[in-house]
Structure formats: structure tokens, C-alpha cells
Design a protein around this motif. Structure first.
Motif, PDB file in Angstrom:
ATOM      1  N   UNK A 227       0.418   4.684 -43.218  1.00  0.00           N
ATOM      2  CA  UNK A 227       0.836   4.908 -44.607  1.00  0.00           C
ATOM      3  C   UNK A 227      -0.117   4.233 -45.580  1.00  0.00           C
ATOM      4  N   UNK A 228      -0.547   3.012 -45.242  1.00  0.00           N
ATOM      5  CA  UNK A 228      -1.463   2.284 -46.117  1.00  0.00           C
ATOM      6  C   UNK A 228      -2.785   3.031 -46.268  1.00  0.00           C
ATOM      7  N   UNK A 229      -3.298   3.551 -45.161  1.00  0.00           N
ATOM      8  CA  UNK A 229      -4.568   4.290 -45.229  1.00  0.00           C
ATOM      9  C   UNK A 229      -4.432   5.578 -46.026  1.00  0.00           C
ATOM     10  N   UNK A 230      -3.291   6.224 -45.895  1.00  0.00           N
ATOM     11  CA  UNK A 230      -3.047   7.441 -46.685  1.00  0.00           C
ATOM     12  C   UNK A 230      -3.042   7.127 -48.172  1.00  0.00           C
ATOM     13  N   UNK A 231      -2.405   6.016 -48.535  1.00  0.00           N
ATOM     14  CA  UNK A 231      -2.345   5.617 -49.941  1.00  0.00           C
ATOM     15  C   UNK A 231      -3.725   5.232 -50.464  1.00  0.00           C
ATOM     16  N   UNK A 232      -4.496   4.522 -49.650  1.00  0.00           N
ATOM     17  CA  UNK A 232      -5.848   4.165 -50.056  1.00  0.00           C
ATOM     18  C   UNK A 232      -6.705   5.410 -50.259  1.00  0.00           C
ATOM     19  N   UNK A 246      -0.964  -9.518 -42.583  1.00  0.00           N
ATOM     20  CA  UNK A 246      -1.214  -8.679 -41.406  1.00  0.00           C
ATOM     21  C   UNK A 246      -1.903  -7.379 -41.801  1.00  0.00           C
ATOM     22  N   UNK A 247      -1.444  -6.775 -42.890  1.00  0.00           N
ATOM     23  CA  UNK A 247      -2.006  -5.495 -43.325  1.00  0.00           C
ATOM     24  C   UNK A 247      -3.472  -5.650 -43.717  1.00  0.00           C
ATOM     25  N   UNK A 248      -3.811  -6.739 -44.390  1.00  0.00           N
ATOM     26  CA  UNK A 248      -5.204  -6.996 -44.752  1.00  0.00           C
ATOM     27  C   UNK A 248      -6.053  -7.123 -43.497  1.00  0.00           C
ATOM     28  N   UNK A 249      -5.570  -7.844 -42.500  1.00  0.00           N
ATOM     29  CA  UNK A 249      -6.303  -8.004 -41.251  1.00  0.00           C
ATOM     30  C   UNK A 249      -6.533  -6.661 -40.565  1.00  0.00           C
ATOM     31  N   UNK A 250      -5.506  -5.829 -40.539  1.00  0.00           N
ATOM     32  CA  UNK A 250      -5.607  -4.530 -39.872  1.00  0.00           C
ATOM     33  C   UNK A 250      -6.573  -3.599 -40.596  1.00  0.00           C
ATOM     34  N   UNK A 251      -6.570  -3.645 -41.902  1.00  0.00           N
ATOM     35  CA  UNK A 251      -7.458  -2.769 -42.678  1.00  0.00           C
ATOM     36  C   UNK A 251      -8.913  -3.227 -42.597  1.00  0.00           C
TER      37      UNK A 251
END
Length: 251
Positions: A227-232, A246-251
Motif C-alpha cells: 500500500x505504501x509503494x502504491x501511494x508513493x 519499520x516502514x522506513x526501513x522496508x522502503x
């Protein structure tokens, strides 16, 4: 080194997946994890203190059920709002906004969601002005556009964004979103953008139409990578997450 994606991830009520929400512990944990923006909720107490709390009462997160608007700061300080997350967090108190503002690092930003009615505006503005932080380090959000309009007049240099739930409560197919009407209201009140629910109604066209008018588009609340990648990919300006570090690390 900070990346642009680091700056786009907002910690929802602090690092609330790990620590008790809207506490000094959750806010400080976000800063420690390298998060550059933290969102918190504020309410006004009976004795006109601006404190961090999402709900109208302490029932969900506290060991005592107090109504925020009918309780003094001293009464609310006696509520343990950490233990619901586990013994590790026992004894965590409801913080004042002024205490949280003192934790904001030089490269950090606090996003304040107003949960009380308009009576909070005066005390809130006083706390913000006395914080010593630069205007770009404090932003205001709310579902109440009338409150936001008043705040923007008092804090014209701070970014003020309108919260929209879009399809949070209703199935997307039942809801018609009039983007141009939203933009006109933002422009009418000289607001800086929207902070919208990351559901099915937000899409690339919505984002493009809003940003074309030089307005910001933030989203809430996303806790998975897809979802985060779709929004980006839609070019949103920020993503709010319970798992910001966690999300920052994954991205």
C-alpha cells in the motif's frame, strides 16, 4: 543520510504499534528510530491544559475511565495509559503538548490533530507560539474545517491540512468524492492541503488534481509495504503509519 522517503513517513500517534499511543514514550521512540515526522492528537482539559489524547475518555487506553473535558490535568496524570500495551509501559502518564514539543529534534516535525471543539484554539496557539520551534516544524490537522480556518488566521506560517475520511466509513461505491469542491474549500480558507484516508477512493487522479493547485496530499493510516509503494507511486506528499520506523526501513 536522510532520504526523501524518510521525510514522507509520519509516525501515527508516535510509534504506536510498539509503544502506548500519544505518550512521550511513543513519540521519543519514533525520533530514536529516525522518523522525521510524528502525528499526535490533542484535547483540552477542564483547566484549559492542552494534552495528548485521541478519545474523549481514558477508557480505552487507561486504567481509570475519565472524561477529558471534565477532568483537570492533575486528575488525568493519575491515569496509567501505558499498561494497556504491557507491563513494560506501566506508569506512562498523559503528557502535555508543551512537553512533547520539547522533544522535537532540529530536523523533526510534529503534526497536531485537534480533537476538541473550538475552545482549544486559544490555548493551543499559545502553546505553539511559546514552543520556540520554527513554523515548518509544527503542522495542524483536523476534520473540522471551521476550526482549521480559525487556526490558519492565527498561525498563517504553519501548514494546516484538512482531514478527510473519504471511504473510511462507507463502501467506496456508495461515495462520490467531489475533488473540485474539496479544492475550493481549501482555497477559500487558505489551507495547505488534505490528509486523507488511504482507502479505495484515493487514486492518482485525485492526487494529481489536488497537487496541481499547489496543495499537499497526506494519507492515513498505512501499515504494509504494498500500500505504501502504491501511494508513493501516486506522488502523495506523506504517509502516516503505526509502524513508521519499520516502514522506513522496508522502503
Amino acid at each position: 543520510m536522510d532520504t526523501e522517503k524518510d521525510k514522507m513517513i509520519i509516525a501515527h500517534r508516535g510509534e504506536s504499534f510498539i509503544a502506548p499511543e500519544n505518550t512521550l514514550a511513543s513519540v521519543q521512540l519514533a525520533w530514536n528510530k529516525g522518523v522525521k515526522a510524528v502525528e499526535v492528537d490533542v484535547r483540552l482539559t477542564l483547566d484549559n491544559q492542552v494534552i495528548l489524547m485521541h478519545d474523549k475518555t481514558t477508557k480505552r487506553t487507561g486504567d481509570i475511565n475519565n472524561v477529558i473535558a471534565k477532568s483537570t490535568l492533575d486528575e488525568l496524570r493519575k491515569v496509567d495509559i501505558g499498561v494497556y500495551k504491557g507491563k513494560k509501559w506501566r506508569g506512562e502518564q498523559i503528557p502535555k503538548l508543551s512537553e512533547v514539543l520539547k522533544t522535537v529534534p532540529v530536523n523533526g516535525k510534529l503534526i497536531i490533530e485537534i480533537k476538541s471543539d473550538s475552545e482549544i484554539i486559544g490555548p493551543l496557539v499559545d502553546v505553539i507560539k511559546s514552543s520556540g520551534l520554527a513554523a515548518h516544524q509544527i503542522e495542524i490537522i483536523s476534520f473540522n474545517i471551521k476550526i482549521l480556518a480559525k487556526v490558519k488566521k492565527l498561525l498563517p506560517q504553519n501548514k494546516v491540512l484538512w482531514l478527510l475520511d473519504l471511504d473510511y466509513y462507507l463502501p467506496a461505491w456508495m461515495l462520490y468524492v467531489n475533488t473540485q469542491k474539496i479544492i475550493r474549500k481549501l482555497q477559500q480558507h487558505k489551507l495547505d492541503g488534505v490528509d486523507v484516508w488511504a482507502g479505495k477512493k484515493i487514486n492518482a487522479l485525485f492526487v494529481e488534481q489536488v497537487k496541481r493547485c499547489k496543495l499537499l496530499v497526506y494519507t492515513w493510516t498505512t501499515n504494509d509495504i504494498k500500500s505504501a509503494r502504491n501511494l508513493l507511486a501516486m506522488q502523495v506528499d506523506a504517509i502516516t503509519s503505526d509502524k513508521a520506523g519499520w516502514l522506513i526501513d522496508q522502503l
